[in-house]
Structures are given as C-alpha cells and as structure tokens.
Design an enzyme around this catalytic site. Structure first.
Site, PDB file in Angstrom:
ATOM      1  N   GLU A 145      77.911 -49.064  55.104  1.00  8.86           N
ATOM      2  CA  GLU A 145      76.522 -48.842  54.716  1.00  8.86           C
ATOM      3  C   GLU A 145      75.693 -48.434  55.933  1.00  8.86           C
ATOM      4  O   GLU A 145      74.737 -49.112  56.320  1.00  8.86           O
ATOM      5  CB  GLU A 145      75.928 -50.084  54.056  1.00  8.86           C
ATOM      6  CG  GLU A 145      76.596 -50.413  52.745  1.00  8.86           C
ATOM      7  CD  GLU A 145      75.873 -51.491  51.954  1.00  8.86           C
ATOM      8  OE1 GLU A 145      75.095 -52.255  52.570  1.00  8.86           O
ATOM      9  OE2 GLU A 145      76.073 -51.563  50.740  1.00  8.86           O
ATOM     10  N   GLU A 302      81.550 -51.246  46.236  1.00  9.89           N
ATOM     11  CA  GLU A 302      81.060 -52.623  46.117  1.00  9.89           C
ATOM     12  C   GLU A 302      80.075 -52.716  44.968  1.00  9.89           C
ATOM     13  O   GLU A 302      79.231 -51.836  44.797  1.00  9.89           O
ATOM     14  CB  GLU A 302      80.288 -53.048  47.375  1.00  9.89           C
ATOM     15  CG  GLU A 302      81.064 -53.097  48.656  1.00  9.89           C
ATOM     16  CD  GLU A 302      80.143 -53.480  49.828  1.00  9.89           C
ATOM     17  OE1 GLU A 302      79.070 -54.063  49.606  1.00  9.89           O
ATOM     18  OE2 GLU A 302      80.505 -53.157  50.968  1.00  9.89           O
TER      19      GLU A 302
HETATM   20  C1  GLA Z   1      76.396 -54.605  51.228  1.00 12.67           C
HETATM   21  C2  GLA Z   1      77.361 -54.775  52.370  1.00 12.67           C
HETATM   22  C3  GLA Z   1      78.226 -55.985  52.214  1.00 12.67           C
HETATM   23  C4  GLA Z   1      77.406 -57.146  51.753  1.00 12.67           C
HETATM   24  C5  GLA Z   1      76.731 -56.784  50.467  1.00 12.67           C
HETATM   25  C6  GLA Z   1      75.912 -57.897  49.875  1.00 12.67           C
HETATM   26  O1  GLA Z   1      76.954 -53.923  50.183  1.00 12.67           O
HETATM   27  O2  GLA Z   1      78.169 -53.648  52.550  1.00 12.67           O
HETATM   28  O3  GLA Z   1      78.807 -56.256  53.464  1.00 12.67           O
HETATM   29  O4  GLA Z   1      76.444 -57.453  52.711  1.00 12.67           O
HETATM   30  O5  GLA Z   1      75.846 -55.740  50.711  1.00 12.67           O
HETATM   31  O6  GLA Z   1      75.233 -57.478  48.724  1.00 12.67           O
END
Ligand code: GLA
Ligand code: ZN
Length: 658
Positions: A145, A302
């Site tokens: 991210e 995710e």
């Molecule tokens: C993001 C991050 C993860 C985690 C999630 C929590 O997607 O990539 O590492 O922190 O948020 O929602």
C-alpha cells in the site's frame, strides 16, 4: 493460479514456530491456496546491514509448499527496521510543518531517500536470489500500500528531487506561467528558491501543490520500479505486483499510471463499516480496479473477514456479509479474494483487526464462514480468467480528485469520491454494469459515459470527450468539470470552460448552497450543495430551479452535438433526481435499464464471460427474491429453469445456458 485464489497475508513471524504447522493445517481446512508472506519481515530477515537470516522463512515456505499453498512473496521492504533508521535518520520522512517522523509504526521512509532505495533494492535482490527456485513462489509482492501513510515528504532531499522533476518539464518562465506566480509575488528567479509546498502563512499555490502531488506519485512509483526491475533481472518469469488501495478514500496515487507497471493488478479493499451503502461502494471499487486492470482479471489482495481496527467504529460483519463481499469482488473480475490477515494478531497496532482465524479460535462464525467460502470457491475454478462486459463507463481522474481536495474552492462540502459514487450508485441501482476509464481513453466502445467533476482537464483530454460525442456517443458531464486546465488555471469565458461547446451551455457564476440548504427543481428533484448561474446556447433545458438563489435558471440540460448527445448536470441532485436523470440518459443512449432493477429485486447481478457465462446473483436484503434466469446453480448443483430464487442474504452462481 489454477483456479480462484483464497487466503491472506500470513505473518508467521508474529507466532512461535510450533504454531506454523497448525496454521498450514487450518489453511488446508479453509481451502486456502495462496498467502502473502513477508510483507513486514524486514527486521527478521536483515538483522543488521547486509546480514540476512533466511532460515526461518525457508521453513515457512517449505511448510506452505508441503501443504499445497502457493506464496505471493513480499520483498519485505514495507517497514524499514529500527537499526536502519537509527543509522540513517535522514531517510525518515518529514511533514509539511518540518517535523521528522520517527520509526515505531511502519512506512517510515522518505520516497526520495537514496538510502532507503539502496537498502530496499538490495533486500529485493537477496530475496529474489534466495527464493528464485522455490516451488511455492507464485508472485512477487513489492512494498505494501504505497503512500498509505506517507504520500508527500517535505525534506530537503525531496526538495532537490522536486526541482529536478520540475526542470525536466518546464523552463523557469514556463513554470512561473503554469503556476500563475504573478499572484502574491511568487515569481521564481532561480530553481533553488522552489520548495516543497511546506506550511506557509495561508493558501499555497494550487499549481505548485498539484505538481507536488504528481512529483510525489512519480517518486514513489520509481521506488516500486527500482525493486521490480531488480526482481525481473533475477526472476524474469515471476509476476510482480504491488497492492493498490482503491476504496472510498479514493486514491493518493494515480493508479492509471501504476497499473501499467505491474504484471497483474491487485487491490486492498476495506468497506466503510458504518455506511449502509458499503456493498455498493465495494462494487464501485471493484469495477474501478477492473478498469485499472484493463478489463483483465485482478486479485483482491486484502479485505477483512469482519471488523477493521482503524475506523472510528469498527463494526463487525454480520453472518453472511463476508461471503457476499468476497463474491462481489469475484463477480466483478477478481480471480481471488485474500484477507488481511490469516491469524488475528496477539499484539501490535492491529490486534483488533479481524482475521481468518480470530482470537477466539476456530469454533467461530468467522472461521466457519471462511471454510464455507473457501470450499465454494473451490467449485468455481472455471470462473478464473473470465471477464466482465459493461455498456457504460465512468471517467475517473485521480488528479482531479487531488485538485478538488485542495483548499480555497467554492465549497468545502464537495468530495470527489462521494460525487462519483452518487452516479455509480444510480447506475448500480438501475442494474447497469459499469467500467471505469482513464482520462484520454478512446470511449467508442461505450454506449454512454459519465464524466463527473473532470476538473483539471487538458485540451487533449477534453477533445477526446467531444470527439466521442461528435461520433455518436452519449455523455453526462457534471458540475466542476472543465473548469480548469491541468495547472488549475481557470478557463475563461464562462464555466465549464473545456466543455462549453459540447454541452451547448455557459455558466456565469457559481452559487454553492449553504450547509443544509436545499433547492427544488421543476422536475420535482431536490438539490443541495451546488447550483450555478447557467445559460443555454444550443442545449435544451431538462430541468430548472423553482426556488433558491436562481429561480428559473437551467439546472440540467441536454445538447445534441454532432451525432451524439451531451447532458450537463449543473447541480448536486438528490438520489432520486440523480436516478431519474441517469435513467433518462441511459434510455436515450439505448442502454436497457435492467427489468431486474436492484431496487425492486434486491439482487445485484453481474456476469463474467469466458467459455461459458457465469451469472453472480447477490441478495443484499433480508427477504428472499426471485429473478428470471436459467442454468446450473454451481454451488448446489441444482438445475434452474426460468426462475431463480436467491434467499435473503445469499449468493448464487449460475452457469448459464446461453
Ligand atoms: C492495509 C495493510 C495491512 C493492514 C490492513 C488493515 O490493507 O496493507 O497491512 O494494515 O490495512 O486494514
Ligand atoms: Zn523526503
């Protein structure tokens, strides 16, 4: 992947080794076939400069492989370890107010830092050399991210890189002109005077700020590319991705550009848990990600099984909700749905974030649902690789979103993502599947295109919209579009500058509304937030204001232009008015508004097509509903002829007879 991916971020370093075997056993029970490993493992892999410890990770990958689980292996560069930032504090990011951030959470690096870049690419090279032949390796996962926490750094290193970035694009004269520096005595006479847009006494220069956003985006993209290029040298055949963040926070990065640099697009999506429309927003994000992927399948890297830990109120998902969410993503083109994370953390900043295995263990709603969906996806292997067709597109511009977020605009109540979402929701409720396209995309494949708040628009990008209409296309352009050029200089002669001709209108003044104020339209709609003093030239008036500051003034217009039609919505319509306008435009464009409108059936319908057609039907309501459909219900095996019942809260996937 042979079928659809199912799994999570797997962070075994948070657990003693004896838990790992149980992890793999529980993964197998849950149908897990793909996990992302090592995203935050830098400190455990490189324990001091150049000293790498792979033994533990070797054992993890071997265990996973023995369990038949493939690995999306991170280069582990998302969170630099304390030994590194302690040795080189100059690599830490600096805020606009000059405060240098510390380590102690994650993403603590300046995007322009040569030290971070050297150490990250060195680690990526070590990882690639060490794991190049590991049979579990399915893909590389670079960073995590990007820009989630630090998009802009304001340090001196960034200042120097920014000047290089600018001087490769402008002469100093051109820069002064583009940024309108004659205003407030900002004329630059030497490159060295140019700074990042740090905290100043009042409003910063809009062109300067927008260019800093572009520069920062590029600087971060360069980091990704540096790692990717190292990986490609060592493992040319292993696909590389980085997880985007397309969701209701709309996008700090211009993912249209990023999407060209990954082998497959992956996205992280978290619903805004308090929003009653969260499943609609999910659909929009998934469609936008499919657009970024150029219509190809993508991967949901995710999402959450239930609550997240970072919203003001982290509402748990109701039984069946995670299942519906997973299927929505798959329906809209994902070839897999993964979670953050496999096992809910015992400690650390995200210990209240849900996971596939919750704190309470496996005798839980969450783990049972995880096992159910895992088994179901195992029956849907044929879906992988199929694609989604859409008759309508929405033009989405991350950079207009950044521009409209700046201060000193006609109203602070405007939100780019919410604005686009209003139109998306109207289309979703009408049962129309939507693609998202980048500025400048040839639009001729679409029967209709919505152009919401396309604000910072170049002449070339405006011409693409006009050409599409001239050639027979239908557009719906909304307010704040066409107002400025790509440097945020206003286009003179009446708003919406760039689109005046195609829309056949001009506007002499904006009349944003007071907070809570509403205005009525002649067609019965209600408007809030925005009105403007519009005049028609060649357009027909569809609706006018009946009260408020501009009684009698046109609010919605429709213009025949060339062989096509251009609607202008000069106000912020309420939900039903927006629906009416969108459906009128759709019918003019010959797009059938589904007889099975979601508002009547309660069922979201999306088709994926490959060798066969897969109809995904998701019932978001608490009553059973019926639609007309025929085929085989893949999950139950039942033959469906003509009439399909989708139970309250349920999902059905039909292999259709066509
Ligand atoms: C993001 C991050 C993860 C985690 C999630 C929590 O997607 O990539 O590492 O922190 O948020 O929602
Ligand atoms: Zn910096």
């Amino acid at each position: 992947m042979p079928g659809l991916g199912w799994g999570a971020d797997y962070n075994p370093e948070q657990w003693p080794e004896h838990v790992w075997a149980e992890d793999v056993e529980l993964m197998r029970r849950a149908g897990v076939n793909l996990v992302s490993v090592g995203i935050f493992s830098w400190a455990k892999i490189e324990v001091s400069k150049g000293e790498y410890r792979f033994g533990w990770l070797d054992r993890v990958l071997d265990l996973l492989h023995a369990g038949g689980i493939r690995v999306d292996l991170a280069t582990a560069t998302a969170a630099p370890p304390p030994w590194l930032t302690t040795a080189y504090p100059e690599m830490l990011p600096v805020r606009a107010d000059g405060v240098r951030l510390s380590h102690g959470s994650r993403q603590a690096y300046c995007p322009s830092s040569p030290i971070y870049r050297d150490r990250a690419t060195a680690l990526a090279a070590e990882m690639a050399s060490h794991y190049r032949d590991h049979p579990a390796l399915a893909a590389w996962h670079v960073g995590n991210e990007y820009a989630c926490h630090v998009k802009r750094c304001y340090c001196d290193t960034c200042a120097a890189s920014f000047r290089d970035w600018l001087s490769s694009r402008y002469t100093l004269d051109q820069l002064n002109d583009a940024w309108s520096t004659a205003f407030w005595s900002q004329g630059y006479t030497d490159w060295s005077q140019i700074l990042p847009p740090r905290v100043t006494p009042t409003f910063s220069n809009p062109g300067h700020v927008l260019d800093y956003d572009r520069f920062s985006d590029d600087a971060i993209l360069e980091l990704y590319k540096a790692e990717r290029d190292v990986l490609k040298m060592i493992t040319p055949d292993v696909p590389v991705t980085t997880n985007f963040m397309v969701n209701w926070t709309f996008g700090a990065l211009d993912y249209w550009k990023w999407a060209r640099e990954v082998d497959f697009v992956s996205n992280d999506h978290y619903t805004e848990s308090q929003s009653p429309d969260r499943h609609v927003e999910l659909a929009m994000s998934a469609d936008l990600v499919r657009g970024l992927a150029g219509g190809e399948p993508w991967l949901l890297m995710e999402h959450s099984t239930s609550a997240v830990n970072w919203q003001p109120r982290n509402i748990a998902k109701l039984p069946g909700e995670m299942r519906r969410h997973s299927f929505q993503h798959i329906a809209r083109g994902a070839d897999g749905a993964l979670f953050f994370q496999w096992r809910q953390s015992r400690g650390g900043g995200e210990r209240y974030h849900s996971a596939m295995v919750p704190h309470a263990g496996t005798d839980t709603k969450v783990y049972r649902e995880v096992c159910q969906v895992g088994a179901e996806l195992g029956q849907l292997t044929g879906v992988a690789g199929s694609t989604v067709d859409a008759p309508v597109a929405i033009l989405y511009d991350f950079q207009s979103g950044w521009a409209l977020q700046q201060d000193a605009h006609p109203t602070q109540d405007f939100d780019y993502f919410k604005h686009v979402f209003g139109y998306y929701k109207a289309l979703w409720e009408s049962g129309v599947t939507v693609d998202f396209v980048a500025p400048g995309t040839n639009l001729s494949a679409y029967s209709m295109v919505v152009v919401p708040a396309f604000h910072a628009v170049s002449d070339a990008h405006a011409a693409v919209v006009a050409d599409y209409v001239a050639g027979g296309g239908h557009v719906v352009v909304t307010y704040l579009s066409g107002v400025a050029d790509e440097h945020l200089r206003i286009r003179l002669g009446g708003y919406p500058g760039a689109f005046r001709d195609v829309l056949g209108v001009w506007s002499e003044e904006f009349f944003p509304l007071r907070q809570g104020e509403t205005v009525s339209l002649s067609d019965g709609s209600t408007v809030s937030l925005w009105t403007e003093h519009l005049h028609v030239r060649t357009a027909d008036i569809v609706a006018s204001y009946v009260d408020g500051p501009l009684p009698g003034v046109p609010a919605v217009t429709r213009n025949a232009f060339g062989n096509g039609v251009a609607w202008y919505v000069a106000c912020d319509l309420d939900g039903s008015g927006l629906r009416r306008t969108v459906e009128n435009a759709l019918s003019g464009a010959g797009v059938p508004v589904s007889a099975q409108r979601i508002e009547h059936s309660g069922i979201e319908l999306v088709r994926r097509k490959g060798d066969v057609s897969w109809l995904f039907a998701v019932n978001h309501t608490d009553t059973d509903a019926q639609i007309e459909a025929s085929g085989v219900d893949v999950l139950s095996g039942a033959q469906v002829s003509g009439r399909l019942t989708v139970r309250a809260g349920d999902v059905v996937v039909l292999r259709e007879e066509v």
